[in-house]
Design an enzyme around this catalytic site. Sequence first.
Site, PDB file in Angstrom:
ATOM      1  N   ASP A  82      -4.446 -12.537   3.253  1.00 47.20           N
ATOM      2  CA  ASP A  82      -5.317 -11.643   4.018  1.00 47.20           C
ATOM      3  C   ASP A  82      -5.007 -11.855   5.506  1.00 47.20           C
ATOM      4  O   ASP A  82      -4.931 -12.999   5.956  1.00 47.20           O
ATOM      5  CB  ASP A  82      -6.781 -12.022   3.713  1.00 47.20           C
ATOM      6  CG  ASP A  82      -7.772 -11.030   4.276  1.00 47.20           C
ATOM      7  OD1 ASP A  82      -7.707 -10.752   5.494  1.00 47.20           O
ATOM      8  OD2 ASP A  82      -8.611 -10.543   3.508  1.00 47.20           O
ATOM      9  N   TYR A 109      -1.041   8.765  12.692  1.00 53.60           N
ATOM     10  CA  TYR A 109      -0.588   9.644  11.601  1.00 53.60           C
ATOM     11  C   TYR A 109      -1.574  10.753  11.369  1.00 53.60           C
ATOM     12  O   TYR A 109      -2.776  10.531  11.420  1.00 53.60           O
ATOM     13  CB  TYR A 109      -0.471   8.943  10.248  1.00 53.60           C
ATOM     14  CG  TYR A 109      -0.064   7.536  10.236  1.00 53.60           C
ATOM     15  CD1 TYR A 109       0.910   7.054  11.085  1.00 53.60           C
ATOM     16  CD2 TYR A 109      -0.648   6.671   9.315  1.00 53.60           C
ATOM     17  CE1 TYR A 109       1.290   5.736  11.025  1.00 53.60           C
ATOM     18  CE2 TYR A 109      -0.278   5.359   9.256  1.00 53.60           C
ATOM     19  CZ  TYR A 109       0.683   4.895  10.126  1.00 53.60           C
ATOM     20  OH  TYR A 109       1.042   3.593  10.067  1.00 53.60           O
ATOM     21  N   LYS A 166      -9.315   2.048   4.911  1.00 50.11           N
ATOM     22  CA  LYS A 166      -8.934   3.370   5.427  1.00 50.11           C
ATOM     23  C   LYS A 166      -9.773   4.550   4.953  1.00 50.11           C
ATOM     24  O   LYS A 166      -9.402   5.694   5.187  1.00 50.11           O
ATOM     25  CB  LYS A 166      -7.475   3.633   5.086  1.00 50.11           C
ATOM     26  CG  LYS A 166      -7.209   3.653   3.592  1.00 50.11           C
ATOM     27  CD  LYS A 166      -5.845   4.233   3.279  1.00 50.11           C
ATOM     28  CE  LYS A 166      -5.676   4.454   1.804  1.00 50.11           C
ATOM     29  NZ  LYS A 166      -4.414   5.030   1.415  1.00 50.11           N
ATOM     30  N   TYR A 211     -14.431   4.033  10.811  1.00 50.26           N
ATOM     31  CA  TYR A 211     -12.994   3.846  10.549  1.00 50.26           C
ATOM     32  C   TYR A 211     -12.170   4.256  11.772  1.00 50.26           C
ATOM     33  O   TYR A 211     -11.321   3.509  12.262  1.00 50.26           O
ATOM     34  CB  TYR A 211     -12.564   4.678   9.322  1.00 50.26           C
ATOM     35  CG  TYR A 211     -11.079   4.894   9.269  1.00 50.26           C
ATOM     36  CD1 TYR A 211     -10.225   3.847   8.915  1.00 50.26           C
ATOM     37  CD2 TYR A 211     -10.511   6.124   9.619  1.00 50.26           C
ATOM     38  CE1 TYR A 211      -8.841   4.027   8.906  1.00 50.26           C
ATOM     39  CE2 TYR A 211      -9.142   6.310   9.612  1.00 50.26           C
ATOM     40  CZ  TYR A 211      -8.314   5.260   9.251  1.00 50.26           C
ATOM     41  OH  TYR A 211      -6.958   5.433   9.259  1.00 50.26           O
ATOM     42  N   ARG A 256     -17.921  18.989   3.349  1.00 49.93           N
ATOM     43  CA  ARG A 256     -18.123  17.537   3.260  1.00 49.93           C
ATOM     44  C   ARG A 256     -18.605  17.064   4.630  1.00 49.93           C
ATOM     45  O   ARG A 256     -17.950  17.355   5.642  1.00 49.93           O
ATOM     46  CB  ARG A 256     -16.799  16.876   2.884  1.00 49.93           C
ATOM     47  CG  ARG A 256     -16.881  15.374   2.710  1.00 49.93           C
ATOM     48  CD  ARG A 256     -15.603  14.793   2.112  1.00 49.93           C
ATOM     49  NE  ARG A 256     -14.420  14.986   2.937  1.00 49.93           N
ATOM     50  CZ  ARG A 256     -13.205  14.531   2.629  1.00 49.93           C
ATOM     51  NH1 ARG A 256     -13.025  13.898   1.484  1.00 49.93           N
ATOM     52  NH2 ARG A 256     -12.186  14.736   3.429  1.00 49.93           N
ATOM     53  N   PRO A 257     -19.721  16.320   4.667  1.00 49.28           N
ATOM     54  CA  PRO A 257     -20.215  15.877   5.979  1.00 49.28           C
ATOM     55  C   PRO A 257     -19.134  15.103   6.736  1.00 49.28           C
ATOM     56  O   PRO A 257     -18.423  14.294   6.146  1.00 49.28           O
ATOM     57  CB  PRO A 257     -21.381  14.941   5.630  1.00 49.28           C
ATOM     58  CG  PRO A 257     -21.781  15.321   4.247  1.00 49.28           C
ATOM     59  CD  PRO A 257     -20.554  15.837   3.564  1.00 49.28           C
ATOM     60  N   GLY A 258     -19.031  15.380   8.009  1.00 51.56           N
ATOM     61  CA  GLY A 258     -18.067  14.650   8.845  1.00 51.56           C
ATOM     62  C   GLY A 258     -16.701  15.299   8.929  1.00 51.56           C
ATOM     63  O   GLY A 258     -15.875  14.910   9.753  1.00 51.56           O
ATOM     64  N   LYS A 289      -9.725   2.092  14.670  1.00 53.59           N
ATOM     65  CA  LYS A 289      -8.342   2.381  15.061  1.00 53.59           C
ATOM     66  C   LYS A 289      -8.234   2.523  16.583  1.00 53.59           C
ATOM     67  O   LYS A 289      -7.292   2.030  17.202  1.00 53.59           O
ATOM     68  CB  LYS A 289      -7.844   3.659  14.358  1.00 53.59           C
ATOM     69  CG  LYS A 289      -7.644   3.477  12.863  1.00 53.59           C
ATOM     70  CD  LYS A 289      -6.526   2.478  12.582  1.00 53.59           C
ATOM     71  CE  LYS A 289      -6.377   2.115  11.129  1.00 53.59           C
ATOM     72  NZ  LYS A 289      -5.333   1.117  10.864  1.00 53.59           N
ATOM     73  N   SER A 331      -4.318   6.437  13.772  1.00 54.79           N
ATOM     74  CA  SER A 331      -4.712   7.607  12.967  1.00 54.79           C
ATOM     75  C   SER A 331      -5.089   8.768  13.872  1.00 54.79           C
ATOM     76  O   SER A 331      -5.671   8.570  14.948  1.00 54.79           O
ATOM     77  CB  SER A 331      -5.920   7.213  12.123  1.00 54.79           C
ATOM     78  OG  SER A 331      -6.560   8.352  11.615  1.00 54.79           O
ATOM     79  N   ASN A 391     -10.484  10.079  -2.752  1.00 50.40           N
ATOM     80  CA  ASN A 391     -11.194  10.706  -1.632  1.00 50.40           C
ATOM     81  C   ASN A 391     -10.392  11.853  -1.062  1.00 50.40           C
ATOM     82  O   ASN A 391     -10.933  12.827  -0.573  1.00 50.40           O
ATOM     83  CB  ASN A 391     -11.335   9.700  -0.474  1.00 50.40           C
ATOM     84  CG  ASN A 391     -12.444   8.715  -0.720  1.00 50.40           C
ATOM     85  OD1 ASN A 391     -13.543   9.113  -1.070  1.00 50.40           O
ATOM     86  ND2 ASN A 391     -12.152   7.439  -0.550  1.00 50.40           N
ATOM     87  N   GLY A 447       0.810  -1.214   0.000  1.00 51.90           N
ATOM     88  CA  GLY A 447       0.000   0.000   0.000  1.00 51.90           C
ATOM     89  C   GLY A 447       0.842   1.260   0.000  1.00 51.90           C
ATOM     90  O   GLY A 447       2.082   1.207  -0.071  1.00 51.90           O
TER      91      GLY A 447
END
Length: 356
Positions: free
Chosen positions: A61, A179, A87, A151, A294-296, A155, A127, A200, A12
């Site tokens: 996985d 982070y 994420k 999400y 943006r909502p949130g 975490k 996060s 995103n 990733g």
Amino acid sequence: MPETVLVTGGAGFIGSHTCVELLAHGHEVVVVDNHVNSSPHALDRIAKTAGRPLAGAFHVDVRDRKALAEVFARHPVDSVIHFAAHKAVGESVGHPVEYYDTNVGGTCTLLSVMHEHRVHRLVFSSSCSVYGDAQTVPLTEQSPVAPTNPYARTKLMCERILEDVCTHLAEMRVLALRYFNPVGAHPSGRLGEDPQGVPNNVMPYVAQVAVGRRQKLSVFGNDYPTPDGTGVRDYIHVMDVAEGHRVAVEHLDDRPGMQTFNLGTGTGTSVLQLVAAFGEASGRPIPHQIVDRRPGDVAELVADASAVAAAWDWTTTRDLAAMCRDAWRFQQLNPHGYSRRPGEAAAGETGELSCG
Ligand code: UFG
């Protein structure tokens, strides 16, 4: 002492840069990735960029206990960096079970397999979203946590689980890194962020506007209580994030139990400042328009980065200009990310790169 580090989610965005950093410092690296949101091409590029091969790479996985145990049986793992997770904040609202299953369930499976194989040293990818809608910035590790979406809750739950495991097992050593906003790319242009579909996050979106893949950036709100009204974030170069992980691995034995650190720069940047910096780095204006919030989203998230500096005598070194320059280089050299059209040589593998 060089060690063998198992990196989950190693193909990733942050994982791949961390693998290069570990290899560059003499560590052996074993990658586990299910490639649900990462390209296997990243694995070749890690080896090319580092000039050394990975010790192993497995299409596994982390929830697959049997397959994961086989990896531990084949490699003498000294420590683990656990990135593998879903994420996307917005997506997590629509798919909560999938998020809890992968992020929390995957972490539990990993912990249990680690324990079975007597591996007790872990760097965990957390996060800054655990802080939620921050009342005051900069955020220290002691600031209240109040996640606002599934999400972020996954975490925080993983952090809690890790605390409990550390209380139970005296031999555990865990560093959880919260982070802020990782952006940028490897200076070679070979590795970078390769989001699937419409990005995103603001930085890859801006990069795709600059390269002509998207028309213009929508700036989500200019009525926040910030200097120019747009959202402020603590953007951190992915190479600094990668370096932070390598340094963390090397500090795992500092003390037993769990420690939690912010990984940020301490500098806030607004969306409009980011747009201006990217325009400067790319030499192209970034068309943009203000739209609704943006909502949130929250107004401002900036780290107090002093704890990590005090603990490890380490700080980030790359500024916003470097983040934009490197993100732009990756975007130019890889306009379609890691995916290639048939017959097309992948940028970064043709020898035309000479930067970094
Ligand atoms: N933004 C825009 N336009 C866009 C995308 C974003 O204006 O097209 C703005 C947002 O409103 C925000 C800022 O750019 O003010 C940063 O947004 P990102 O989506 O890039 O990043 P977030 O801070 O929302 O979230 C990121 C990760 C999360 C992580 C969080 C904190 O996406 O996974 O940082 O770690 F939880």
